[in-house]
Design a protein around this motif. Structure first.
Motif, PDB file in Angstrom:
ATOM      1  N   GLY A  32      22.715  41.284  87.897  1.00  0.00           N
ATOM      2  CA  GLY A  32      23.721  40.378  87.735  1.00  0.00           C
ATOM      3  C   GLY A  32      24.612  40.713  88.276  1.00  0.00           C
ATOM      4  O   GLY A  32      24.802  41.739  88.869  1.00  0.00           O
ATOM      5  N   THR A  33      26.310  41.131  87.568  1.00  0.00           N
ATOM      6  CA  THR A  33      27.374  41.320  88.500  1.00  0.00           C
ATOM      7  C   THR A  33      27.838  42.530  87.734  1.00  0.00           C
ATOM      8  O   THR A  33      29.178  42.857  87.306  1.00  0.00           O
ATOM      9  N   ALA A  34      26.910  42.907  86.641  1.00  0.00           N
ATOM     10  CA  ALA A  34      27.172  44.645  86.057  1.00  0.00           C
ATOM     11  C   ALA A  34      26.332  45.218  87.256  1.00  0.00           C
ATOM     12  O   ALA A  34      26.124  45.129  88.462  1.00  0.00           O
ATOM     13  N   SER A  35      27.497  46.399  86.737  1.00  0.00           N
ATOM     14  CA  SER A  35      26.593  48.094  87.870  1.00  0.00           C
ATOM     15  C   SER A  35      26.614  48.836  87.514  1.00  0.00           C
ATOM     16  O   SER A  35      25.815  49.520  88.233  1.00  0.00           O
ATOM     17  N   GLN A  36      25.008  48.751  86.021  1.00  0.00           N
ATOM     18  CA  GLN A  36      24.667  49.491  85.679  1.00  0.00           C
ATOM     19  C   GLN A  36      23.322  48.713  84.675  1.00  0.00           C
ATOM     20  O   GLN A  36      23.976  48.090  84.163  1.00  0.00           O
ATOM     21  N   LEU A  37      22.373  49.870  85.020  1.00  0.00           N
ATOM     22  CA  LEU A  37      21.099  49.234  84.385  1.00  0.00           C
ATOM     23  C   LEU A  37      21.012  50.628  83.061  1.00  0.00           C
ATOM     24  O   LEU A  37      20.880  51.484  83.313  1.00  0.00           O
ATOM     25  N   GLU A  38      20.701  50.004  81.656  1.00  0.00           N
ATOM     26  CA  GLU A  38      20.529  51.019  80.794  1.00  0.00           C
ATOM     27  C   GLU A  38      19.559  50.876  79.935  1.00  0.00           C
ATOM     28  O   GLU A  38      18.756  49.517  80.150  1.00  0.00           O
ATOM     29  N   ALA A  39      18.750  52.112  80.101  1.00  0.00           N
ATOM     30  CA  ALA A  39      17.012  51.415  80.252  1.00  0.00           C
ATOM     31  C   ALA A  39      16.900  52.698  79.505  1.00  0.00           C
ATOM     32  O   ALA A  39      16.713  53.933  78.755  1.00  0.00           O
ATOM     33  N   VAL A  40      15.305  52.252  78.465  1.00  0.00           N
ATOM     34  CA  VAL A  40      14.254  53.146  78.029  1.00  0.00           C
ATOM     35  C   VAL A  40      13.238  53.416  78.482  1.00  0.00           C
ATOM     36  O   VAL A  40      12.579  52.145  78.736  1.00  0.00           O
ATOM     37  N   PHE A  41      11.924  53.750  78.409  1.00  0.00           N
ATOM     38  CA  PHE A  41      10.008  53.964  78.369  1.00  0.00           C
ATOM     39  C   PHE A  41       9.800  53.638  77.491  1.00  0.00           C
ATOM     40  O   PHE A  41       9.733  54.760  75.922  1.00  0.00           O
ATOM     41  N   ASN A  42       8.391  53.410  77.471  1.00  0.00           N
ATOM     42  CA  ASN A  42       7.484  53.375  75.833  1.00  0.00           C
ATOM     43  C   ASN A  42       6.555  52.941  76.974  1.00  0.00           C
ATOM     44  O   ASN A  42       6.178  52.583  77.701  1.00  0.00           O
ATOM     45  N   ASN A  43       5.017  53.346  75.771  1.00  0.00           N
ATOM     46  CA  ASN A  43       3.560  53.059  76.397  1.00  0.00           C
ATOM     47  C   ASN A  43       3.239  51.901  76.416  1.00  0.00           C
ATOM     48  O   ASN A  43       1.986  51.415  75.640  1.00  0.00           O
ATOM     49  N   GLY A  44       3.992  51.184  75.294  1.00  0.00           N
ATOM     50  CA  GLY A  44       3.880  49.928  75.316  1.00  0.00           C
ATOM     51  C   GLY A  44       3.013  49.462  73.913  1.00  0.00           C
ATOM     52  O   GLY A  44       3.028  48.334  72.785  1.00  0.00           O
ATOM     53  N   SER A  45       3.018  50.885  72.538  1.00  0.00           N
ATOM     54  CA  SER A  45       2.751  51.139  71.971  1.00  0.00           C
ATOM     55  C   SER A  45       2.953  51.450  70.938  1.00  0.00           C
ATOM     56  O   SER A  45       2.420  52.204  70.053  1.00  0.00           O
ATOM     57  N   GLY A  46       4.438  52.271  70.700  1.00  0.00           N
ATOM     58  CA  GLY A  46       4.861  52.867  69.750  1.00  0.00           C
ATOM     59  C   GLY A  46       5.535  54.480  70.741  1.00  0.00           C
ATOM     60  O   GLY A  46       6.359  54.860  69.616  1.00  0.00           O
TER      61      GLY A  46
END
Length: 732
Positions: A684-698
């Motif tokens: 949207g109008t934000a200028s940055q994405l905050e994210a983490v990654f995982n394997n879907g199982s913890g």
């Protein structure tokens, strides 16, 4: 294109056999219209029998037997039919006719496809649409994902209701499209077609166009790959389309460009996949009950053959571009091939550019080379039986069927003037034509010792086949070849096996003996004497897995759809699953989930899943689901390429300061780059994405609790190989 090359090959070869096959039989096709006077009909059939005809082939119309509703079958007319054929002494070859009768040359009836069927899917999925916009419902479009289930139900009901008639059924034919032929409805009078124009391409529904786009993206990896191959500058996959004007496609030479070849190859491949669907349903339901050969038909589209500005255009629009590839699918699916127009002569001049005789030679040559059994037909009413004889003798045909009964027999049961010629030039080539009865049978399953095995045989005390004998086609069981041999009044078959090139297995010169019935032959692994056991091969898995259930979409973006389903069960074990989109297989997976990437925004896709086991047994389709991709996002976006650390990575994210996705986030689909997943997130109008990654199982990678930050644009994330903090670099 392959046509001229192949013609050059056989024009100077000795491939032609100069005799029909050892099991050649002459048959006649029944009238299209329904029988009302059964006694008169039986008298006509008796005349056929008395003149040496082997079998009557009959359209068994889907529109008749399942007209009342889904799985509401009424076979009463056809059981009466089978009884009358049996009383006449003829064999009966049913054609499971899943197309409409009416609207094509020679049609004198009107039997539509069951009307309730059209409520099972959308018109866009189930019907054909031509380049001029004509919508055709002559047959169900192969793009509809539910077609396999419907064929399976129809075939299962036929098998259950005609088990008691198996002694008179030596073969079963499958309708594979319009007029019962494996083709598109490219030439259709109601659509404005007239002979000898080329006909129209038939893949202009949204479902068909999306299938073409996805196939091209899959082939070339990305839109950029398509542009490089086709020398174009397309900016969206929606610009990948079938030819907008078929006439221009030929007049400008587009058919011979990389784009043209890709389109024509894909166009044919849809028919090839469809053939596999109906063959699988037929073998599953018919082999255990009838144990007979199954066949399908290719149309003899002989006009526009050598048109210098549009060569083979009538064939192309019907779906025929490479006959070798097409006929190989008959081999792969253990089907006999029927081809037509055996009575016709070449002309080659404008405007028809008609070369049926050359076309018959071309197709027959390929079938012979691939070891596919051939049955012939005439295209139009004919008395040119000498021409038919020339073709069946030249190419070793296994049978010929005359269209139709009225060409030989009058309504009062008397033979008409064509009977003598048909008998002289066709019927008299029937092997054992004096009694024309079917004798004792020996069915052999040969465990593959030789890759391409042959059986050289004779009814005990009778005449041997010409060495090396008869090629044994692959059976329905993986690792086995199979053949059924008629030994007449003999009670034992004497046989030896070979590889067709001089290497023999003849029981140390004693030959092998098989009594009437079904037997399995296992060659010695050391080159000694093989082993014979009664019945089908033991320990071979012939049971298909259960149908996958609970197919659902777990997430989607504007370019991807993620699917999951409940695991199937199997008597031995499920090996994996086939993913089918819009009637075309797109992938396999060993897990119960799959993400389909590279899709078009705001577009509906239909999916089914099939389970398979290690023996190659394939379940029926799951229930279909339709999923629409999200609209193209508006606002700032962040594209992340994730170098595969987790095999199936998820991204849990929020626009900086906004709301997080639900744990574990969104599955990241595979990208166009090997070894990377990829996702584009609208923030949207934000200028940055905050994210983490995982394997879907913890198992998480969250930058030691600090999370990762991505500015607007494209980034590559590489996880740490030691489980520490990953690195972010700008760009792909």
């Amino acid at each position: 294109m392959v046509f001229s090359t192949i013609l050059g090959l056989f024009s100077n070869s000795n491939t032609a056999s100069a005799d029909v096959a050892n099991d050649f039989k002459a048959s006649v096709m029944a009238p299209l219209t329904k029988i009302t006077d059964w006694n008169a009909f039986k008298n006509q059939l008796i005349t056929l029998k008395n003149n040496g005809v082997y079998a009557l082939t009959t359209d068994v119309w889907w529109g008749d037997v399942e007209a009342a509703g889904d799985n509401q079958f009424d076979w009463s007319y056809y059981t009466t039919y089978a009884n009358v054929v049996s009383q006449s002494g003829l064999k009966w070859v049913p054609i499971l006719s899943t197309h409409t009768c009416g609207g094509n040359p020679g049609d004198d009836c009107n039997i539509p496809i069951p009307s309730w069927l059209w409520s099972k899917g959308t018109a866009d999925e189930m019907k054909y649409k031509s380049e001029t916009g004509y919508v055709n419902n002559e047959a169900i479009s192969p793009f509809w994902s539910g077609i396999g289930q419907q064929y399976n139900e129809l075939f299962a009901s036929f098998a259950a209701n005609f088990t008691s008639y198996k002694s008179i059924i030596p073969k079963i034919y499958l309708s594979a499209g319009p007029s019962g032929e494996l083709r598109y409805p490219s030439y259709y009078n109601s659509a404005g077609w007239s002979y000898p124009t080329r006909g129209k391409f038939q893949v202009y529904t949204d479902t068909a166009k999306n299938a073409f786009r996805n196939a091209m993206i899959t082939k070339y990896g990305s839109l950029n790959g398509v542009n490089q191959a086709w020398n174009l500058s397309l900016t969206n996959t929606s610009q990948i389309n079938p030819p907008s004007d078929g006439d221009t496609f030929y007049s400008t030479g587009g058919y011979n460009s990389t784009y043209g070849k890709d389109f024509l190859t894909w166009y044919q491949s849809v028919l090839e996949n469809h053939l596999g669907v109906i063959a699988a349903a037929a073998h599953t339901n018919f082999d255990p009950v009838f144990g007979v050969r199954i066949g399908a038909k290719i149309s003899g589209l002989h006009w526009q053959y050598n048109n210098p500005s549009a060569p083979h255009s009538a064939e192309n629009t019907a779906g025929y571009y490479n006959y070798t590839t097409l006929i190989q699918k008959f081999k792969d699916n253990n089907l006999d091939l029927t081809f037509t127009a055996l009575e016709m002569n070449d002309d080659g001049s404008a405007p028809a550019y008609s070369k049926p005789s050359t076309l018959v030679d071309n197709v027959s040559f390929i079938a012979n080379n691939l070891g596919v059994r051939l049955n012939g037909e005439n295209a139009l009413p004919t008395g040119n039986f000498q021409k038919i004889e020339e073709k069946i003798m030249s190419w070793g045909y296994n049978g010929f069927t005359l269209l139709r009964l009225a060409n030989l027999v009058n309504s009062d049961g008397s033979a008409n003037g064509n009977m003598a010629g048909f008998k002289q030039y066709v019927i008299n080539h029937t092997k054992n034509s004096n009694d024309n009865t079917e004798g004792n049978k020996v069915t052999l399953y040969y465990k593959k010792g030789f890759t391409s095995p042959y059986v050289h045989y004779r009814p005990a005390g009778g005449t041997w086949t010409t060495a090396p004998g008869k090629a044994i086609p692959d059976s329905e069981l993986s690792g086995y070849a199979k053949t059924t041999i008629d030994i007449g009044t003999a009670t034992q078959l004497e046989a030896a096996f070979n590889n067709g090139s001089g290497t023999w297995d003849n029981n140390n010169s004693q030959n092998y003996l098989f009594n009437v019935g079904t037997w399995t032959f296992t060659p010695s692994s050391t080159g000694g004497v093989g082993n014979i056991t009664a019945g089908l091969p033991q320990g071979v898995d012939t049971t298909a897995p259960s149908i996958p259930t609970n197919l659902a979409s777990t997430s989607k973006t504007d370019t991807s759809i993620s699917l999951s389903w409940s695991a199937s069960t199997d008597t031995v074990g499920v090996t994996g699953y086939e993913i089918w989109r819009n009637g075309v297989k797109i992938a396999t997976t060993a897990t119960t989930s799959y993400t389909n990437s590279g899709l078009t925004a705001n577009t509906a896709y239909s999916y089914t899943v099939k389970a398979y086991d290690a023996a190659g047994n394939l379940s029926a389709d799951s229930a279909a689901i339709s999923v629409t991709t999200n609209p193209t996002p508006v606002g700032n976006s962040v594209t992340v390429y994730y170098k595969k650390g987790f095999t199936t990575p998820f991204i849990h994210y929020r626009p900086a300061g906004g709301t997080w996705t639900a744990v574990p986030g969104i599955a990241m689909p595979n990208s166009e780059l090997s070894g990377y997943a990829k996702i584009t997130v609208n923030i949207g109008t934000a200028s940055q994405l905050e994210a983490v990654f995982n394997n879907g199982s913890g198992t998480w990678d969250n930058n030691n609790g600090q999370n990762y930050l991505f500015n607007v644009g494209t980034w590559t994330f590489t996880p740490s190989s030691s489980g520490g903090v990953g690195s972010i670099t700008v760009g792909p």
